[in-house]
Every structure is written in C-alpha cells, then in structure tokens.
Motif scaffolding. Structure first.
Motif, PDB file in Angstrom:
ATOM      1  N   LEU A 121       0.838  -1.200   0.000  1.00  0.00           N
ATOM      2  CA  LEU A 121       0.000   0.000   0.000  1.00  0.00           C
ATOM      3  C   LEU A 121       0.873   1.252   0.000  1.00  0.00           C
ATOM      4  CD1 LEU A 121      -2.389   1.858   0.465  1.00  0.00           C
ATOM      5  CD2 LEU A 121      -2.596   0.977   2.771  1.00  0.00           C
ATOM      6  N   TYR A 123       0.533   4.761   0.007  1.00  0.00           N
ATOM      7  CA  TYR A 123      -0.544   5.717   0.314  1.00  0.00           C
ATOM      8  C   TYR A 123      -0.061   7.103  -0.098  1.00  0.00           C
ATOM      9  CZ  TYR A 123      -3.580   8.399   3.554  1.00  0.00           C
ATOM     10  OH  TYR A 123      -4.450   9.298   4.126  1.00  0.00           O
ATOM     11  N   THR A 144       0.181  -7.175   4.376  1.00  0.00           N
ATOM     12  CA  THR A 144       0.062  -5.834   3.814  1.00  0.00           C
ATOM     13  C   THR A 144       1.223  -4.993   4.324  1.00  0.00           C
ATOM     14  OG1 THR A 144      -2.321  -6.068   4.001  1.00  0.00           O
ATOM     15  CG2 THR A 144      -1.508  -3.866   3.512  1.00  0.00           C
ATOM     16  N   MET A 146       2.429  -1.165   4.534  1.00  0.00           N
ATOM     17  CA  MET A 146       1.901   0.198   4.373  1.00  0.00           C
ATOM     18  C   MET A 146       3.072   1.167   4.213  1.00  0.00           C
ATOM     19  SD  MET A 146       0.125   3.016   4.772  1.00  0.00           S
ATOM     20  CE  MET A 146      -1.343   3.495   5.643  1.00  0.00           C
ATOM     21  N   HIS A 148       3.222   5.032   4.176  1.00  0.00           N
ATOM     22  CA  HIS A 148       2.491   6.296   4.302  1.00  0.00           C
ATOM     23  C   HIS A 148       3.362   7.438   3.781  1.00  0.00           C
ATOM     24  CE1 HIS A 148       1.014   9.735   7.078  1.00  0.00           C
ATOM     25  NE2 HIS A 148       0.434   9.804   5.907  1.00  0.00           N
ATOM     26  N   VAL A 149       2.856   8.113   2.772  1.00  0.00           N
ATOM     27  CA  VAL A 149       3.596   9.226   2.178  1.00  0.00           C
ATOM     28  C   VAL A 149       2.891  10.527   2.576  1.00  0.00           C
ATOM     29  CG1 VAL A 149       4.356  10.254   0.008  1.00  0.00           C
ATOM     30  CG2 VAL A 149       4.322   7.774   0.265  1.00  0.00           C
ATOM     31  N   TYR A 164      10.974  10.086   7.063  1.00  0.00           N
ATOM     32  CA  TYR A 164       9.854   9.218   7.463  1.00  0.00           C
ATOM     33  C   TYR A 164       9.634   8.120   6.420  1.00  0.00           C
ATOM     34  CZ  TYR A 164       4.848   8.164   8.517  1.00  0.00           C
ATOM     35  OH  TYR A 164       3.637   7.568   8.821  1.00  0.00           O
ATOM     36  N   ARG A 167      12.607   5.653   6.390  1.00  0.00           N
ATOM     37  CA  ARG A 167      12.563   4.734   7.549  1.00  0.00           C
ATOM     38  C   ARG A 167      11.533   3.631   7.333  1.00  0.00           C
ATOM     39  NH1 ARG A 167      12.623   9.053  12.008  1.00  0.00           N
ATOM     40  NH2 ARG A 167      14.821   9.323  12.340  1.00  0.00           N
ATOM     41  N   GLN A 168      10.394   4.023   6.783  1.00  0.00           N
ATOM     42  CA  GLN A 168       9.369   3.000   6.526  1.00  0.00           C
ATOM     43  C   GLN A 168       9.888   1.973   5.522  1.00  0.00           C
ATOM     44  OE1 GLN A 168       5.102   4.473   6.119  1.00  0.00           O
ATOM     45  NE2 GLN A 168       6.225   6.384   5.906  1.00  0.00           N
ATOM     46  N   GLU A 171      12.744  -0.081   7.383  1.00  0.00           N
ATOM     47  CA  GLU A 171      12.410  -0.885   8.556  1.00  0.00           C
ATOM     48  C   GLU A 171      11.164  -1.743   8.398  1.00  0.00           C
ATOM     49  OE1 GLU A 171      12.750   1.419  12.156  1.00  0.00           O
ATOM     50  OE2 GLU A 171      14.369   2.594  11.248  1.00  0.00           O
ATOM     51  N   GLU A 172      10.324  -1.406   7.432  1.00  0.00           N
ATOM     52  CA  GLU A 172       9.083  -2.183   7.329  1.00  0.00           C
ATOM     53  C   GLU A 172       8.838  -2.750   5.941  1.00  0.00           C
ATOM     54  OE1 GLU A 172       5.846  -0.491   9.434  1.00  0.00           O
ATOM     55  OE2 GLU A 172       7.121  -0.117  11.162  1.00  0.00           O
TER      56      GLU A 172
ATOM     57  N   ASP B 130      -0.836  16.686   9.215  1.00  0.00           N
ATOM     58  CA  ASP B 130      -0.705  15.282   8.843  1.00  0.00           C
ATOM     59  C   ASP B 130      -0.327  14.456  10.065  1.00  0.00           C
ATOM     60  OD1 ASP B 130      -0.891  13.320   6.966  1.00  0.00           O
ATOM     61  OD2 ASP B 130       0.716  14.064   5.688  1.00  0.00           O
ATOM     62  N   GLN B 133       0.435   7.326   9.735  1.00  0.00           N
ATOM     63  CA  GLN B 133      -0.337   6.087   9.607  1.00  0.00           C
ATOM     64  C   GLN B 133       0.573   4.892   9.886  1.00  0.00           C
ATOM     65  OE1 GLN B 133      -3.468   6.164   9.361  1.00  0.00           O
ATOM     66  NE2 GLN B 133      -4.045   8.052   8.317  1.00  0.00           N
ATOM     67  N   ASN B 134       1.755   5.202  10.342  1.00  0.00           N
ATOM     68  CA  ASN B 134       2.689   4.167  10.792  1.00  0.00           C
ATOM     69  C   ASN B 134       2.824   4.371  12.304  1.00  0.00           C
ATOM     70  OD1 ASN B 134       5.437   3.417  11.796  1.00  0.00           O
ATOM     71  ND2 ASN B 134       5.591   2.543   9.757  1.00  0.00           N
ATOM     72  N   ALA B 138       9.720   4.502  16.449  1.00  0.00           N
ATOM     73  CA  ALA B 138      10.931   4.955  15.761  1.00  0.00           C
ATOM     74  C   ALA B 138      10.623   5.511  14.370  1.00  0.00           C
ATOM     75  CB  ALA B 138      11.905   3.784  15.627  1.00  0.00           C
ATOM     76  N   VAL B 139       9.503   5.143  13.817  1.00  0.00           N
ATOM     77  CA  VAL B 139       9.177   5.561  12.448  1.00  0.00           C
ATOM     78  C   VAL B 139       8.077   6.632  12.485  1.00  0.00           C
ATOM     79  CG1 VAL B 139       8.503   4.769  10.156  1.00  0.00           C
ATOM     80  CG2 VAL B 139       9.875   3.273  11.613  1.00  0.00           C
ATOM     81  N   TYR B 143       8.486  10.860  13.104  1.00  0.00           N
ATOM     82  CA  TYR B 143       7.888  11.801  12.152  1.00  0.00           C
ATOM     83  C   TYR B 143       6.907  12.734  12.871  1.00  0.00           C
ATOM     84  CZ  TYR B 143       4.510  13.398   8.679  1.00  0.00           C
ATOM     85  OH  TYR B 143       3.660  14.186   7.934  1.00  0.00           O
ATOM     86  N   TYR B 306      -5.443   4.250   9.744  1.00  0.00           N
ATOM     87  CA  TYR B 306      -5.146   2.906   9.226  1.00  0.00           C
ATOM     88  C   TYR B 306      -5.123   1.902  10.375  1.00  0.00           C
ATOM     89  CZ  TYR B 306      -2.495  -0.764   6.824  1.00  0.00           C
ATOM     90  OH  TYR B 306      -2.079  -1.952   6.278  1.00  0.00           O
TER      91      TYR B 306
END
Lengths: 432, 390
Positions: A121, A123, A144, A146, A148-149, A164, A167-168, A171-172, B130, B133-134, B138-139, B143, B306
């Motif tokens: 996803l 986003y 899933t 995710m 997030h942008v 951000y 990192r996503q 790390e994910e 904003d 949604q994470n 740490a993430v 942010y 989310y």
C-alpha cells in the motif's frame, strides 16, 4: 467534419507496449505455477524498481480497472460491488476491482488473476488507497505493507518527510518484501533499476515536451495515457521501459521533423485548431468517443495533469541511483495529487504559458475527490492568472452511468466557440 | 450554586446556534495577545493551541441553519456538504477573527480544502495537519514529533510568544481532566440513557468545540451533577451505538429523531476530538513526545486511521457495543463521505460475525426530512425488541 486522415498504422512503440502489457498479465497468470510471488500495488508512488529486486510480479488494481473499463466490463462489476453493500458514492476503481474479484477475479484479458502474496500500500496522494487496501486485505487475507507518504500541505518536501518515508522503506517495507519473496534485498540491484528508470524518464520528458511545438506531434492527454503506461506501472526500471521510450522518442522525433500532428484512433490529425491543457483523469468506459470529440474539432491536448499522477518528471525529478531510498521517497512525495492546491494551480498555469495553450479544460471525475475537490477554485484562479478561458465537464473513471456524451460534446463545442470568439473569429488551423 | 440540566443545555444550544461565534470573538477581544485557532475534524492536539494562549475553535460546518450560497459554487454536486458550508462561513466573514486554521488528514476533500483556504484567505495561517499512519515509535513517532514541533513553532509565531514545555504540560493536564469528564458523561449516559438524552450530550460536547477547556470541564461537571439528580421517565427503548458521523455532523433533529423513534444512543463518534486520547497523556517528561505516544498507542479508532492489524479491524465497534451493552449499531454517514462509506462494509462484516444487528442510512448536515429516518430507526428498534436474543 473530421480533421484526421483515415489510415491507421500502429507504430512500433505501440506494438512494443502491447506486448509488454500482455507479458505482464502472462507473468501474473503463470506466477503460481512458476513459484513467483505477486505484489499488488498502486500507480502513484509505486515502488516498481524495489519490487523488481525481489523477483515479484506486479499487479496493479487501478490498471485492471482501467483495462476493464476500456473493455466495457466495469459497469457490471460496479453493480456487483454495490449489490454487496458498497456505497454508490465512493470510488468506482475500488468497486470495479471488488466486483471483478467477486465475479471470480478474471483479469481484463480473460485469464484468472492470482491472489497477491503481498499488498504493498503506497498511500500517496489519495486517501481512498488506504481503505481500498484494507478492503483487499479483507478479501485476500495476505500480508500488507503500508507506506504512508505525507502530503505536501505547505507545497514543499521537508527533510522530515523524506526521512519518514525512508525509515518506513528500510524498517518495514523492505523486510516484508524479503520475507514474502524469500529474496534478500540487494541495494546494487535497486541502483541498477533506478539507473534504467532515469534513462527512460529522460526520453519520456522529451516526448512530453515535444508538445511545445506547433503543431504538436503528440496529444499529451489521450495519447499521453499510452505514453505513461510503462513508466507509471509495472515496467519502470526495466530494460523494456528503456527500449520503449527510446522507440517512442524516435517516432515522435520523426513526426516533429515531418511537421505531423498526433496519432489518433482514426489516423493522423491533420489540423491543429485548439491547444488545451487538461486537468483530471479521463473517462475510460467511453475513452475513444471522448477523444473523438476533441480530434474532430482539431483540439489537441498539449499538457495534462493526469500524465503526472505517477511523477512530475518534467520539473526535473529523476530517480537517482546514488541515493536509492531517498530517491524513492522523493518520487513518492512528488506525485501530482500529493501536491497542494496552490502547487497544482502553479503547475497548470505554467503549462498554459509554456505550451502556448488556448485554455484549461477540467474533466472533473465523480469518483476521485483527490483530484476533484477544489477544481472549481483552480479553474477560476488559472483563468485569472493566465487570462485564458477555462471549461469544466464532469464524468467518471470507470462507471459508464456517469458519462453523458451529448452534454460533454455540447460543452466542448461551446468552449471551442468561446476560444474562437476570444481570438476574434474562427481559428486558423496549423496544418501538418 | 446548582445549575439545572435545562440551563446548561440552553447555554449549549445558544452556543450551537450562533454561527457568528460571538463567544469566541468576545473571548479573543477580552485580553490582548489572545489568538483563536480553528480546526476541522477529526483530531488536532488542542493542548498546543491552549499552550500558545489560544482558543481552539472546532469548525464543524454550518449545520442546517446556514444557507449555503457561495460555498456551493466551489464544489461539484458529488462532494459532501461540510466543505461548502465551511467556505460559506469563511466568505461571509463569520470566521474573520480566526488567526489560524488547521485541517487534519481526514480525507482528500478536507486535505484539498487546506489549499483552498491558503488561496482564499491568505491572511490566515493555514496548515494541513498530517498524522502518521505508521504506529511504530521509531518511524511514525519520530515523524510525528517533528510535525508537532512544527505546529508548535507555527503557533508561537501566530501568537507572538514561545510555546513552552511547561505550558504544554499544564494544558495537557487540563485536557486530561476534560477527557476524563467526557468519558464520565458517556459512561453515565450508557448506564442511564434516559437521564442523559443523546441530543443533550451532543450539545454538551459541541460546547467543547468553542469553550476554553477549563470552562467546558466545569460545565461537564455541572451537567453530571444535575443529570444525576434529575428524575426522568425511563422508556423501553433499544440501546444503539451511532457510528460514521465523525466529520460532517448530523442535524440535531436527526439525533432527536433517532431517540424519538425508540432508540437510546449509548455511544457515538460525534466530535471524536473530545475523547481521542483514551488514557491520560503523561504530564511528566517531554510533553511533545507524550502527545505523540498517546496518538500512536492510546487513541481512538476511526475510518481516517489505518488499522495495521487485520485481526483488529472493526473490533473497536464491537467493544463499544459490549461496553455500553448496546443492542445494535446505526451507521449514520454523511453522503459522499469517503472514509466512512469505504469503511462501512468492513465494519458491517465484523458486526455480522459478532451477531450484532445494524442498519445504515446517509444524511447531510442540512437534511430536513426526518420521517424516513424515524421510520427506519423505529423499525430497527422494534426489530431488536422483537427478534434479538435476550
């Protein structure tokens, strides 16, 4: 009277793209048999170069909806989704996708689509994406990831946003891709993919900017949706995409040298009478009828916002192999609908100036609030700033119930007459 | 001095009816240096506004009393009503005393409205707020802390004074108390709904969109005392949870109609900002980190957020039903509301799996015809009484 000649010859790039798209559907259809994992993801902010690093096939629900829309299949799918409790008010891409799944998940080419192993996803620029993937997760019960942008609310990309997203990814998203695919992440492989992306992007931008010539050798909306195909979907970062854009550029260069107008479904456009900038996605269920309303009048779209939903490359962004994850983050953050309204207005006003357009046409899409909310203000602002007349029509993405050809044609004709009147008489065509 | 429920509700009703926001205007002019910061649903950290010496003003559209004339010219027919009436409030100068506006990330319409506000009201500081949604510290946490600090800097600039840690901690304490009282009112209503009609609780919560936090807390306390003392007839109504109304608000008559049709509303998602954080936010340590932590780990669930864990999807609604001993759920959703309408089938699936009956209808903030609502809700209430397993 039609302003086009009738002979239609498919260019090599068209045949190449057709083969690429069929190839991707074949790849999806044989994925399970060949042990290939499948990711489903969206167009804006997609991470194709990254997905390729894990040897996964890429399924794009929006593209399935578009392809089904063009094949007149989405009406029944949408009704099926509504019958199952989905509101008539929400995005028809979502309902076309869910309806297709409900009816057996047969893809646009008539073959069974595989269940995804991962919903990726991204986003970016559209709230509905998030709900769409929650709905798909409900169907497929798969993993899933995710991404997030953040939105460019202040019209700029900040370091915090980049960090951000990176990192996503680190790390994910990447660990999940590794786990699902069983393939270890290789950043050098990503760099290679990004290098190929940047090469394709150069040629793509050259093609888009060829519309600055008079007559324009391309239609940057109706033709543009074909040109964006490879770079916005499952091919960016591939050698096929590099080859496609090289071929396309050569073909357009020839058209330019020969003073030819755009290719249309009825052949080459012979006379360019109106040059337009268009905001908003096209309607897909009556795509050819819609396009015909333009080329019959000698109207060429010289720039469009829809061809920027998967990245605004003509403002300088290129994927950067030296900063791979940061570059992916910047790409995701920079997609058109992730820009705030003042930024979108600036871009469209610049297009009108740079492409010497006669005005702005907005095709407002019922399904797509991300594009549509605020467009009436955009129209006023752009008219005020450029002095060029604007027009507003309404349709939908893939819901045939919301395409009213007589109304749209009537509005377009009135708009073209208005442009003529402003010029002080019927416009003189730029002969090709 | 004891204040009656009627007096409290009359005060709330007057605040609700006043589309010129006289109270907030007077509050601002009562002392130099005061600022008013408007915000739209569903959540903003009001603690920061308070710490900046500001009044947090919930802007929830124009309701059914505002005639929208100019606002309609900015939107197509298929877009919900709240942005139209909010624009109408703006262009008719009803918000001309507001120093800054915050537009939380609830949907694409409100998101785009933030840009429209920047263009239409350039003298007002407008910010799209904003939220992550994470939900990893740490993430998403890193942010969000940054975003909160940016908001803090913006508010300091608007107010012309620094927003200190100490002031944020103090504001956090005040909002903790307010949220405790809000939860208490909701719990009281769930226990004795005949003593706290939903229309009254709605107005009471709505007053929290305009009153300073300490004043609202006083009002909540007074209401709890007065409502407990009131003797009101207990009816054989069905107990329902109303959901889907977290952004564009239903007309007050719609809430009354649901009650008149034989339903006690024992939980709802109106004005979630009043009870977004479900536990006290710590008042020791880094106040920004505390706010971020509360958002990530102790905040309410709603369609704009989310749900990373598929197995948890919709369970907040099941929990609400169980907690309040509700017998059914009413999905009351604004027309064209993407988050609520896209979420609805998933929530309905979870309810069905838990044998919880539900109905659904749509409204607009200016809906005037209540008869169909009364009939639908009445039939639902009857069906619960007749057919539900005791």
């Amino acid at each position: 009277m039609s302003a086009v000649q009738t002979a239609v010859v498919k260019d090599s790039s068209m045949l190449k793209q057709k083969e690429m798209i069929s190839g991707n559907y074949r790849k999806l259809e044989t994925a399970k048999a060949e042990g290939r994992k499948v990711a489903a993801t969206f167009v804006p902010g997609n991470l194709n170069e990254l997905i390729m690093c894990f040897d996964m096939a890429n399924n794009l629900p929006e593209i399935n909806a578009i392809q089904n829309g063009m094949r007149k299949k989405t009406g029944a799918y949408i009704m099926e989704a509504e019958k199952r409790g989905h509101s008539e008010d929400v995005c028809t891409y979502v309902k076309a996708d869910l309806g297709m799944i409900a009816k057996g998940n047969i893809g646009p080419d008539g073959q069974q689509l595989p269940n995804p192993d991962l919903l990726l996803l991204s986003y970016t620029g559209c709230f509905t994406f998030m709900k769409w993937f929650e709905l798909l997760r409900d169907q497929y019960h798969c993993e899933t990831a995710m991404l997030h942008v953040p939105y460019q609310g202040d019209g700029r990309i900040t370091k915090n946003m980049i960090s951000y997203v990176v990192r996503q990814l680190r790390e994910e998203v990447i660990p999940k891709l590794e786990r699902v695919s069983g393939v270890k992440f290789d950043i050098d492989r990503l760099r290679e993919n990004l290098r190929r992306s940047a090469r394709a992007e150069e040629d793509f931008v050259w093609v888009l900017e060829s519309a600055k010539s008079r007559p324009s050798p391309i239609d940057a909306y109706f033709g543009g949706v074909y040109y964006i195909g490879p770079i916005f979907t499952a091919f960016r970062g591939s050698e096929d995409a590099v080859e496609y854009y090289r071929m396309l550029r050569a073909e357009i260069a020839d058209r330019l040298a020969n003073g030819q107008g755009p290719v249309t479904p009825s052949g080459d456009m012979k006379a360019e009478r109106f040059r337009l900038v268009v905001e908003g996605p096209p309607n897909w269920t009556s795509f050819r009828d819609f396009w015909k309303m333009f080329y019959d009048e000698g109207a060429v779209v010289v720039a469009s916002s829809y061809t920027k939903v998967g990245g605004i490359y003509d403002r300088g962004f290129r994927h950067d192999p030296d900063h791979p994850l940061e570059s992916l983050a910047e790409y995701c953050l920079g997609c058109y609908t992730n820009h705030n309204l003042p930024g979108r207005i600036d871009l469209l006003a610049q297009y009108i100036e740079e492409y010497q357009a006669d005005g702005l046409l907005i095709n407002s899409i019922k399904s797509c609030n991300s594009f549509s909310a605020g467009q009436l203000l955009m129209l006023r602002e752009i008219e005020r700033r450029t002095g060029c007349p604007g027009a507003f029509i309404e349709s939908d993405l893939v819901d045939p119930r919301y395409f009213s050809p007589a109304n749209i044609k009537n509005r377009l004709e009135s708009y073209f007459q208005m442009i003529d009147q402003r010029r002080g008489g019927p416009s003189v065509a730029h002969a090709a | 001095m004891t204040t009656s429920t009627n007096e409290i509700v009359a005060t709330c009703q007057a605040l609700f009816d006043d589309l010129s926001f006289s109270y907030a205007r007077e509050w601002k002019s009562a002392a130099p240096g005061r600022i008013v910061v408007g915000y739209m649903p569903f959540y903003v950290p009001r603690e920061l506004i308070h710490a900046a010496g500001g009044l947090a003003l919930g802007v929830l559209g124009g309701g059914d009393q505002l005639e929208v004339i100019q606002g309609d010219a900015y939107y197509q027919s298929y877009i919900c009503r709240i942005p139209r009436s909010t624009i109408e409030l703006g262009v008719t100068n009803r918000l001309d005393f507001v120093d800054a506006m915050l537009f939380p990330s609830i949907c694409d319409v409100i998101r785009n409205l933030s840009g429209m506000w920047q263009i239409m009201f350039p003298q007002v500081r407008s910010r799209y707020f904003d939220v992550p949604q994470n939900f990893s510290d740490a993430v998403g946490g890193a942010y969000y802390i940054h975003e909160l600090n940016e908001l803090r800097d913006m508010l300091a600039e608007v107010s012309g004074r620094p927003v200190t840690d100490e002031a944020i901690r103090a504001a956090t304490g005040l909002y903790n108390e307010n949220r405790r009282l809000v939860r208490e009112v909701y719990a009281f209503r769930a226990r004795q709904p005949w003593k706290a009609p939903a229309s009254e609780v709605y107005l009471l919560m709505r007053a929290g969109m305009i009153l300073p936090v300490d004043e609202h807390s006083r009002m909540l306390r007074d209401y709890l005392d007065a409502a407990a003392a009131d003797e009101r007839p207990r009816r054989d109504n069905s107990r329902v949870v109303v959901t889907g109304a977290f952004c564009e608000q239903p007309p007050l008559n719609l809430i009354k109609s649901i009650e008149l049709s034989g339903c006690y509303i024992v939980d709802d998602d109106f004005m979630l900002v009043n009870r977004w954080e479900q536990e006290d936010v710590p008042t020791e340590g880094d106040p920004i980190a505390n706010l971020a932590d509360s958002y990530l780990h102790h905040s309410a669930s709603t369609a704009a957020k989310y749900e990373p864990d598929a197995s948890q999807k919709g369970l907040f609604l099941v929990d609400a039903v169980r907690r309040t001993r509700a017998e059914g759920v009413i999905f009351a959703t604004p027309s064209f509301c993407d988050p609520a309408l896209l979420d609805r089938p998933m929530l309905q699936r979870v309810l069905a799996a838990n044998d919880i009956p539900y109905i659904a209808f749509k409204y607009a903030e200016n809906s005037g015809q209540m008869q169909p609502i009364r009939e639908q809700a009445g039939t639902f209430a009857d069906s619960i009484k007749l057919w539900s397993t005791p």
